[in-house]
Every structure is written in C-alpha cells, then in structure tokens.
Design a protein around this motif. Structure first.
Motif, PDB file in Angstrom:
ATOM      1  N   UNK A  80      43.908  45.394  33.612  1.00  8.66           N
ATOM      2  CA  UNK A  80      42.687  44.584  33.659  1.00  8.66           C
ATOM      3  C   UNK A  80      42.593  43.837  34.984  1.00  8.66           C
ATOM      4  N   UNK A 119      39.537  44.142  37.499  1.00 10.54           N
ATOM      5  CA  UNK A 119      38.835  42.954  37.956  1.00 10.54           C
ATOM      6  C   UNK A 119      38.769  42.884  39.466  1.00 10.54           C
ATOM      7  N   UNK A 175      29.531  36.325  34.836  1.00 13.04           N
ATOM      8  CA  UNK A 175      30.101  35.237  35.633  1.00 13.04           C
ATOM      9  C   UNK A 175      28.998  34.422  36.292  1.00 13.04           C
ATOM     10  N   UNK A 205      39.962  36.137  30.976  1.00 13.60           N
ATOM     11  CA  UNK A 205      39.683  37.053  32.087  1.00 13.60           C
ATOM     12  C   UNK A 205      39.486  38.472  31.581  1.00 13.60           C
ATOM     13  N   UNK A 206      40.308  38.872  30.601  1.00 14.51           N
ATOM     14  CA  UNK A 206      40.155  40.222  30.048  1.00 14.51           C
ATOM     15  C   UNK A 206      38.754  40.398  29.461  1.00 14.51           C
ATOM     16  N   UNK A 258      36.033  38.788  30.287  1.00 14.59           N
ATOM     17  CA  UNK A 258      34.995  38.823  31.321  1.00 14.59           C
ATOM     18  C   UNK A 258      35.019  40.141  32.082  1.00 14.59           C
ATOM     19  N   UNK A 259      36.233  40.594  32.463  1.00 11.37           N
ATOM     20  CA  UNK A 259      36.332  41.784  33.310  1.00 11.37           C
ATOM     21  C   UNK A 259      35.869  43.025  32.563  1.00 11.37           C
ATOM     22  N   UNK A 260      36.210  43.116  31.269  1.00  9.94           N
ATOM     23  CA  UNK A 260      35.863  44.325  30.527  1.00  9.94           C
ATOM     24  C   UNK A 260      34.453  44.269  29.930  1.00  9.94           C
ATOM     25  N   UNK A 261      33.783  43.120  30.109  1.00 11.91           N
ATOM     26  CA  UNK A 261      32.411  43.016  29.624  1.00 11.91           C
ATOM     27  C   UNK A 261      31.506  43.873  30.509  1.00 11.91           C
ATOM     28  N   UNK A 262      30.631  44.692  29.908  1.00  7.34           N
ATOM     29  CA  UNK A 262      29.830  45.614  30.735  1.00  7.34           C
ATOM     30  C   UNK A 262      28.913  44.914  31.743  1.00  7.34           C
ATOM     31  N   UNK A 263      28.446  43.690  31.435  1.00  7.69           N
ATOM     32  CA  UNK A 263      27.512  43.045  32.354  1.00  7.69           C
ATOM     33  C   UNK A 263      28.181  42.039  33.279  1.00  7.69           C
ATOM     34  N   UNK A 264      29.489  41.847  33.146  1.00 11.47           N
ATOM     35  CA  UNK A 264      30.276  40.923  33.990  1.00 11.47           C
ATOM     36  C   UNK A 264      29.663  39.506  33.981  1.00 11.47           C
ATOM     37  N   UNK A 304      35.917  45.119  40.337  1.00 12.73           N
ATOM     38  CA  UNK A 304      34.575  44.813  39.836  1.00 12.73           C
ATOM     39  C   UNK A 304      33.993  43.504  40.344  1.00 12.73           C
ATOM     40  N   UNK A 305      34.857  42.512  40.618  1.00 11.87           N
ATOM     41  CA  UNK A 305      34.342  41.182  40.950  1.00 11.87           C
ATOM     42  C   UNK A 305      33.620  41.175  42.294  1.00 11.87           C
TER      43      UNK A 305
END
Lengths: 103, 166
Positions: free
Chosen positions: A20, A24, B96, B85-86, B88-94, A27-28
C-alpha cells in the motif's frame, strides 16, 4: 505448525502495508502526500515483518536485538521524512518569494 | 566536567553499557570489562554533548509510568494511522484535501520536542514540517476545521510525560 501460521499471517500483513505504501507513492499528487503514504506504511510494515522474525526465532537475546532494530527504524524513519518535508517546504517558499518579486 | 551534566552522563553510560550487553549476549567477565571500558571512554569523550537536565525529563517512577503510557498510545496511533492511509490510498477517488496548519507546541525539553515531532509524523493524517519553541507546522492529508494535533491523544500523553518529570 501454529507458529508457521502466525508467522505467515504477520508476514502477509507486513507485505500488504509495504504494498500500500508503494501504491500510495505512485498515486499521491505531491511530495508531502507521498511522504504521508510511505512513512506510515513503512513503520507498521517493517514492524510486522520484524515481529514475524521474533515469533519465528523464539524469545531470547535475538528478539531483543530485533526490537532494537525496530526502535531505530521508528526513530530514523520520521526523522528522514521530516528532513525531506522541511527541505521541500523551504524550497517552495523560496520559489514563491522569487515569483512574487518578478511579478 | 560541569555539574549539571553528571546525571546525563550516568544515563548515557548505563544506556551504552546495556546496549553492549544486549549485543554481546553473554555475561563473561571479559565482555563486561571491555563493555565498561568502552562505555566509559565514549562517555568521557562526549561529556559536552551528553544530555543535560534542560533537555530530558527527570527519571523516576512517575515518569516511567507516563513513558509506558506514551509508548502504548504511540503504538495504537501508528496502527490507526496505517489503517487510515490504507483506506485513503486504496480508495478509487483518493479522498484527500491536503494543507498546512500550525498549532501550539506545548513542550519545553529538547529531547521531548524531538520525540513529539517524530510521533506527530507517525500519527494519523499528520506530518511534521517545522517545529520550534512555540509552534509546530504540520502538513495534514485530510484537513478538518481544527488542527488535528490540538488536544490529540498523543499530545496529551506527551504533556503528561513532561509533567511527570517535574
């Protein structure tokens, strides 16, 4: 047998968190958000993998050594990330100042 | 050697010696003698950079209890931060909403400040960017109305730890 299962479970969880963290990182959108993803997942990922090593080895002096390694990771990881974040922040404010001067 | 450095020097010596014993993993007399000598030499050559009472919390039963409480809080927060964090990162729309916030920095001792900054980086949604005597500048991944650091569990634990060492 039970020990194998516990070790495998901990290793799988640790690997998941590292995975993950890497996702991240890709993706970030900017530096700070990327640091968020990597710091957090690294600490727990490394923690779980080292915990798996402790369980595998059995308790003794080696497990204290591994715990010390974990402590150093938890100390150095945020320090390094703070350093990166701070230099990026300084650079950003510097650039903003310069562009304000030109305008 | 100045007088205010004595307790810090003793702490450093004990820490180094215990570290040596753990790495050596035996209690043969030659190991102990070499360890004592090495630790004494290192401490002797580093008296001027050893911890001074201005920098660390006093060691005592109360501050030890507070330290354990602090470590427990820290581990809990690290696990929470990771799950956060997991998600947020794995959420399809991110989902943040990043930004900077400043909030007050309640600690006086230097080592505690350093630990506080590191702990803030490891707690959910926050990343320490800058830290000085009065304020702490934090980057937040998902901004709320109020700074996340203010009155958080980890800040309370740190304040309790510093009070215990008074």
């Amino acid at each position: 047998m039970l020990r194998d299962i516990v070790v495998l479970f901990l290793l799988a969880c640790g690997l998941f968190f590292f995975f993950v963290g890497s996702v991240g990182l890709v993706r970030m959108p900017d530096v700070f958000c990327r640091i968020h993803a990597t710091t957090k997942c690294d600490t727990l990922g490394a923690g779980l993998i080292l915990l798996a090593l402790i369980v595998w080895q059995g308790f003794g002096f080696t497990s204290i050594n591994i715990a010390i390694v974990l402590m150093f990771i938890w100390l150095t990881n945020p320090t390094a990330c703070h350093s990166i974040a701070r230099s990026q922040y300084t650079l950003q404010t510097l650039k903003n100042k310069e562009s304000a001067k030109e305008a | 050697m100045r007088k205010e450095h004595v307790s810090g020097t003793v702490i450093l010596f004990v820490l180094l010696f215990v570290f040596w014993l753990i790495l050596a993993a035996n209690a043969h007399w030659s190991t102990i003698i070499v360890g004592l000598m090495t630790a004494a030499l290192i401490v002797f050559y580093n008296t001027d950079i050893a911890f001074s009472p201005k920098e660390i919390t006093k060691i005592g039963f109360k501050s030890f209890v507070a330290l354990f409480f602090l470590l427990g809080t820290l581990v809990k927060e690290i696990v929470k931060a990771n799950i956060d964090v997991v998600r947020i990162v794995l959420h399809p729309r991110l989902p943040i909403n990043p930004g900077f916030t400043t909030s007050r920095q309640p600690l006086e001792k230097d080592v505690n400040r350093m630990l506080f900054g590191n702990a803030i980086t490891l707690t959910p949604g926050t990343l320490t960017v800058e830290l000085d005597e009065k304020e702490i500048l934090v980057h937040e991944l998902v901004r709320k109305e109020r700074p996340i650091v203010e009155n958080s569990a980890i800040e309370k634990a740190f304040i309790r730890y510093e009070e215990a060492g008074r």
